[in-house]
Each structure stands twice: as structure tokens, then as C-alpha cells.
Design a protein around this motif. Sequence first.
Motif, short mmCIF file in Angstrom:
data_model
loop_
_atom_site.label_atom_id
_atom_site.label_comp_id
_atom_site.label_asym_id
_atom_site.label_seq_id
_atom_site.Cartn_x
_atom_site.Cartn_y
_atom_site.Cartn_z
N GLY A 1 91.34 -52.53 74.65
CA GLY A 1 89.90 -52.50 74.41
C GLY A 1 89.43 -53.45 73.33
N SER A 2 90.34 -54.23 72.73
CA SER A 2 89.96 -55.19 71.69
C SER A 2 89.96 -56.61 72.26
CB SER A 2 90.95 -55.10 70.52
OG SER A 2 90.66 -56.06 69.54
N PRO A 3 88.93 -57.38 71.99
CA PRO A 3 87.74 -57.05 71.21
C PRO A 3 86.78 -56.13 71.99
CG PRO A 3 87.55 -59.27 72.08
CD PRO A 3 88.93 -58.79 72.43
N LYS A 4 86.11 -55.26 71.23
CA LYS A 4 85.15 -54.34 71.83
C LYS A 4 83.84 -55.09 72.04
CE LYS A 4 83.15 -49.73 71.46
NZ LYS A 4 82.97 -48.52 70.61
N ALA A 5 83.82 -55.85 73.12
CA ALA A 5 82.66 -56.70 73.43
C ALA A 5 82.74 -57.11 74.89
CB ALA A 5 82.66 -57.94 72.53
N LYS B 1 70.87 -56.25 89.84
CA LYS B 1 70.35 -57.27 88.94
C LYS B 1 70.14 -56.64 87.57
CE LYS B 1 66.64 -60.65 88.37
NZ LYS B 1 65.38 -61.20 88.94
N TRP B 2 70.96 -57.03 86.61
CA TRP B 2 70.92 -56.45 85.28
C TRP B 2 70.02 -57.28 84.35
CZ3 TRP B 2 74.00 -52.14 83.78
CH2 TRP B 2 74.87 -51.69 84.76
N PRO B 3 69.38 -56.64 83.38
CA PRO B 3 68.60 -57.39 82.38
C PRO B 3 69.52 -58.29 81.56
CG PRO B 3 68.04 -55.04 82.33
CD PRO B 3 69.25 -55.18 83.21
N ASP B 4 68.96 -59.37 81.05
CA ASP B 4 69.76 -60.34 80.30
C ASP B 4 70.28 -59.79 78.98
OD1 ASP B 4 69.36 -62.20 82.29
OD2 ASP B 4 67.60 -63.10 81.32
N ASP B 5 69.59 -58.83 78.38
CA ASP B 5 69.94 -58.34 77.05
C ASP B 5 70.64 -56.99 77.09
OD1 ASP B 5 67.81 -56.92 77.99
OD2 ASP B 5 66.65 -56.98 76.13
N ILE B 6 71.37 -56.71 78.17
CA ILE B 6 71.94 -55.38 78.37
C ILE B 6 73.33 -55.23 77.78
CG2 ILE B 6 73.10 -55.77 80.57
CD1 ILE B 6 70.89 -52.75 79.68
N ASN B 7 74.01 -56.31 77.43
CA ASN B 7 75.42 -56.21 77.02
C ASN B 7 75.63 -55.32 75.80
OD1 ASN B 7 76.19 -57.82 79.13
ND2 ASN B 7 76.53 -59.66 77.90
N ASP B 8 74.79 -55.48 74.79
CA ASP B 8 74.94 -54.66 73.59
C ASP B 8 74.72 -53.19 73.91
OD1 ASP B 8 75.53 -56.86 72.05
OD2 ASP B 8 73.46 -57.15 71.37
N LYS B 9 73.79 -52.90 74.80
CA LYS B 9 73.55 -51.51 75.19
C LYS B 9 74.75 -50.94 75.96
CE LYS B 9 68.51 -51.92 75.51
NZ LYS B 9 67.33 -51.80 76.42
N ILE C 1 77.90 -51.79 75.55
CA ILE C 1 78.93 -51.50 74.55
C ILE C 1 78.59 -50.22 73.79
CG2 ILE C 1 79.98 -52.31 72.41
CD1 ILE C 1 81.05 -53.68 74.90
N ALA C 2 77.30 -49.97 73.61
CA ALA C 2 76.87 -48.76 72.89
C ALA C 2 76.92 -47.51 73.76
CB ALA C 2 75.47 -48.96 72.34
N GLY C 3 77.17 -47.67 75.07
CA GLY C 3 77.31 -46.49 75.92
C GLY C 3 76.34 -46.41 77.09
N TRP C 4 75.55 -47.43 77.30
CA TRP C 4 74.58 -47.44 78.41
C TRP C 4 75.32 -47.49 79.74
CZ3 TRP C 4 69.12 -47.60 78.44
CH2 TRP C 4 68.53 -47.91 79.68
N THR C 5 74.94 -46.59 80.67
CA THR C 5 75.60 -46.56 81.98
C THR C 5 74.63 -46.58 83.14
OG1 THR C 5 75.69 -44.13 81.94
CG2 THR C 5 77.62 -45.32 81.08
N PHE D 1 87.92 -44.72 83.68
CA PHE D 1 87.75 -44.72 82.22
C PHE D 1 86.32 -44.96 81.76
CE2 PHE D 1 92.12 -46.09 83.11
CZ PHE D 1 92.83 -45.13 82.41
N GLY D 2 85.41 -45.25 82.68
CA GLY D 2 84.02 -45.45 82.31
C GLY D 2 83.66 -46.91 82.10
N LEU D 3 82.37 -47.14 81.85
CA LEU D 3 81.86 -48.50 81.64
C LEU D 3 82.08 -48.89 80.19
CD1 LEU D 3 80.39 -50.89 82.99
CD2 LEU D 3 78.23 -49.86 82.28
N ASN D 4 83.29 -49.34 79.90
CA ASN D 4 83.67 -49.75 78.55
C ASN D 4 84.79 -50.78 78.69
OD1 ASN D 4 86.34 -48.26 78.57
ND2 ASN D 4 84.94 -46.53 78.79
N PRO D 5 85.15 -51.48 77.60
CA PRO D 5 86.15 -52.54 77.72
C PRO D 5 87.47 -52.08 78.33
CG PRO D 5 85.00 -52.77 75.64
CD PRO D 5 84.50 -51.49 76.27
#
Length: 586
Positions: free
Chosen positions: A93-97, A120-128, A130-134, A160-164
Motif C-alpha cells: 500500500g506504499s505509497p498511499k496515493a 466518468k469520474w471528476p478530475d479532482d477525485i483522487n484525494d477523496k 485516498i480519504a475513503g470515497w467509494t 480489499f476495497g477501493l484503496n491502494p
Amino acid sequence: MTSDTATHAPQGQTADERPPPWQLRLRRFGYAARPQPDVRARLVPPFPEPGTRVWAALGLRPDAAQRLARRSGWTGPLLVALFAGLIRFWHLGSPKAVIFDETYYAKDAWALWKYGYEAKWPDDINDKVIAGWTNVPDAPGYVVHPPMGKWVIGLGEWFFGLNPVGWRFMVALLGTLSVLMLCRIGRRLFRSTFLGCLAGALMAVDGLHFVMSRTSLLDSVLMFFVLAAFGCVLVDRDRSRARLAAALPAGEDGVARPDDAVGDGLRPGLRPWRIAAGVFLGLACATKWNGAVFLAAFGLMIVLWDAGARRTAGARRPFRSALRRDVPWAFLSTVPVAIGVYMASWTGWFVNSGTYSEKNGWQHSGYNRHWAENDGGHSPDGFLAGVLNPLRSLWKYEQDVWDFNTTLSSPHTYQSNPWSWLVQARPVSYFYESPQPGQDGCPADATDKCAREVLALGTPLLWWAACFAVLYLLYRWALRRDWRAGAVLCGVAAGYLPWFMWQERTIFIFYAVVFLPFLCLALAMMIGALLGPPGSSERRRVAGAVGAGTLVLLIAWNFIYFWPIYTGHAIPMEAWRNRMWFDSWI
């Protein structure tokens, strides 16, 4: 034998034993034919009896040493794969990004498992994310690769979910299994457990394979399916030739004799491994379209193999016999099977037809799913509409994707020309940060900021040595007619040469991971030659072992040296600069 052919045979040699014309022509370039063994052994070379000297030297009893030696065909590859798996799953899971093109495939895979089509995902969704947005948008997204690789990536996310860890898990698993497969493939190809395990170990310590096995991109999935298909055609080769060998008559001395009735007339029978190869090649095409090149290349290779087997068995017209008896079934076992698998990979897109309203039109369906009804002109009615319209829409979608993939020319910082791939001139940086002392693994007592990077760079010494190995295999194939060299070169050529047609397109060095297993096989074959052929003197063996061992140890050291920039480990800036051997790596 006629008198005409008899006068041209060398003294003491019958015309039937006279070398074929191509051997006579190649002799002027240094070709020397090896003594020919029994026909059955030529068709299917036996695996040598495993040695017990190593185990005996460790103090084991002869019976225990014999048991371990016999099991080495699996224990060796499993140990190499275990090592590969441990380092690939370590801190997965590293780097967590969301790094590099994970921004496309990780999210597309999640949408596929939720809706059956990409969103079609929004352009600014990556940080969300990583924060747990599903939550997945319900608007269809335009994508430029078939869905199979994303279905595979999504399987890890399902666990394992939507995470790295979720979106990298299946890629790491396939990367580990590909090392195991390569060990077994090399063992079958070279009839040597040692060389097979060496090929797998080389791939285990290659930086490009390592990084790609820890990153959610499609190319590692494609590599896995291509390698699996190659293994299947290799097993099919042995099985079909063993059937030919079993059908040959034997003389009074028990030695098999070539027989034209068997060579020309034996029917191929059921060949399930060839069908399995068609399935894997279909999965490769359904991951990225360049899988179709391997379908064509492997198809040509198995035809040549079939003709060569029939010639060895005594066929008078081996190519004609292969075209009549083998090629039709080979085609049906691979091409229609691959097409069927490719179409099946689009099942989610087909079955999610969505809903229609006069106000909003078609909703909740894949991109261009209803192009035929909306913009495709005349459309059939009734049952034909339900069958043909989705196919017409998919055809239009594929045309758009083809235009995009063949005309993509937007400049990118890390794009590279295929001429530079084998020497690793321009690697791709997937992730980079410069943490301050005391942050993100940077030592608190550091005098300067640190560097954290994930660099898709093949282990340099491995790739540079592989360049010489490819040249050696060209010699083995052209002048020694070594079919193993030809098979390995076929894999390299299918994965590498087509990119020279698109040198103006935006392409990257990590595309080379698909033919990396064949480079490792080439290097293992060259190292086997360094060790010396059977019957070499002790002095020759020692010199070869020293040279080969030094090369392998240097490659392993090279991988360890670059370990921090493969894993995103924070290191002092000066240490990072020391690892940037060339300006083009920055």
C-alpha cells in the motif's frame, strides 16, 4: 535412391544421410550440425535425471537426496516465486496515493464491478478516494482499452476495497505467479530446472517487473496472459510431438525410424493445451489490443513447429501435411476462441442496457452502448435489433478507440522512443515527493530534504546483458537452427517490434514489460552457454561458473542498490542523485 543422388553423396555416407541443402549453405558461415539422436529423442528430448551431488554434499543420505532432487522441478520454482511474492507484497500500500495511470484503471475497475461499465469520474477525485470515497458516478466514461485488465484489478478491490492495497493486490499476485510460470516454462524449454529457476529469479529481481507488479496498470496483466499462452503452446508442442513419436515404428534394435505414413498422415487429435492458449490470447487481447500481435506471432510459430515435427517424423511434404491436417484445427483452437473470449469480456457493457425516457434518452448504460439506435442510421426491428444494434455500437466504439490509440501524440515528460527501451534510457517516474526532515520517512537528523520516488526502471545490468543475449540467440537461431532461440525471439519480436510503427505516438518504456519474460529466458540461455556444454573440461566449467555467477550477482546487487527508488523509500537527496546514473533518468 537413384544413381544420380548416389554420385553426389560423400564417401561412406548414403544420400538419405546427406545433410539437407540449408545445412550445406550455412557451413560456410560456421554452422556445424550436431549428431542426431534417436528420432523419438529428437521429437521430445527427455528431461535429464536430476543430480544429487548438491544434496549429498550437504550430508543427506542417498535416498533422501534422490527424493529432493526429483522434487526440485517444483520446489525450486516455488521457492523462487515465494521470494518474488514476499518482496512484491511487502508494504504494497506504499505509497498511499494514486500514482501515475492508476488514476484511470483503479477507478475504472471499481466502476466495472459496481455497474458493469466504466464511469466518468471528476478530475479532482483522487484525494477523496485516498480519504475513503467509494461512491461511483453513474455517467458513462469513455475509455481506450478493453475491460479485461480492469476486471482483474477490480477483483482485488472487491476483496480489499477501493484503496491502494485493493487496486494493487491482483497485479502483485499475477506478477508473483508470472515468476513461477517463467521458472516452469524455462525448465521445459531448456530441459533444465536450474536454467528455468534462473530465468524466473532474473525476472524476480528486475526493477521494471517489480515496480509494475506493485502498480495498478494493465501492462502487467497483459504480460501474465501472454506468458501463460506461451507456456500452453510449449506444453502442446511436447504433447503433440510425443504422440508422433509414439506412432513411429521401431526396428529390431528398438530404435524408432522415420516413417512417411506417420509423418504425413497422423491426425492431430484433441489438443486442449492449444485451446487453453487461445483462451489466454483472447484474455490478452481483451486487456490491451497489442495482445493480437502475440496471437498472430504464436499462431505462425505453432504452424512452423507442426511442420518441423512432421519433417522429423519422416514426412515427405511436411508443410503440405501441416497445412492440411494441423493448420485448420490450429486456427479453430486459437482465433475463434480468442475472439469469443474478447467478446465475453464486454459482457457488462452488453447486458447493462440502461433505461430510456423521452426527456433524457438512454441512461445508466455504458459509453456509446446505444449509438446504433441514436446515431447509427437505419436500425433493424424486433429480435435483430436486440442482437445487431449492440454489435454495431461496439464496432463504432472500437473504431473511435483505434483512431485515438493510433493518433495519440500529446507530448509527455516521460515518453520514450522504442529504440531506447532495451538500454533503459528513459524510465518513467510514477511518484515523487521531497519530504522535509522528520516527515514521510525522512530521518529527523537529515541535513537536507529527502527524495521519495517510484521509478519504473528495469535493473540496468540485467537489460544491458539481455541486449547481448538477444544477439546470441540470433546467432543460435540463424546458424545453429536452435528452435528454443527462435521461440524466445518470437516473444521478444511480438512485444517489441510493432512499436516501431508508432514512433511518433506517445509511448512509454513500461510497455516493454510484456516481453521482459522472453528477455529473461534469453539471458538464462546465454548464461547456460557460459557454463559450458555437457562434456566440457573442469577448467572450462569453472571459468564459466565464475563468469556466470559474477554476472548474476552483479544483477542482484544492482536491484538491491536501486531498491529505494523502486519502493518509494525516503532517502537523502545525495543518495537519490547517486542513483540517477544518467541525466535522462531525471
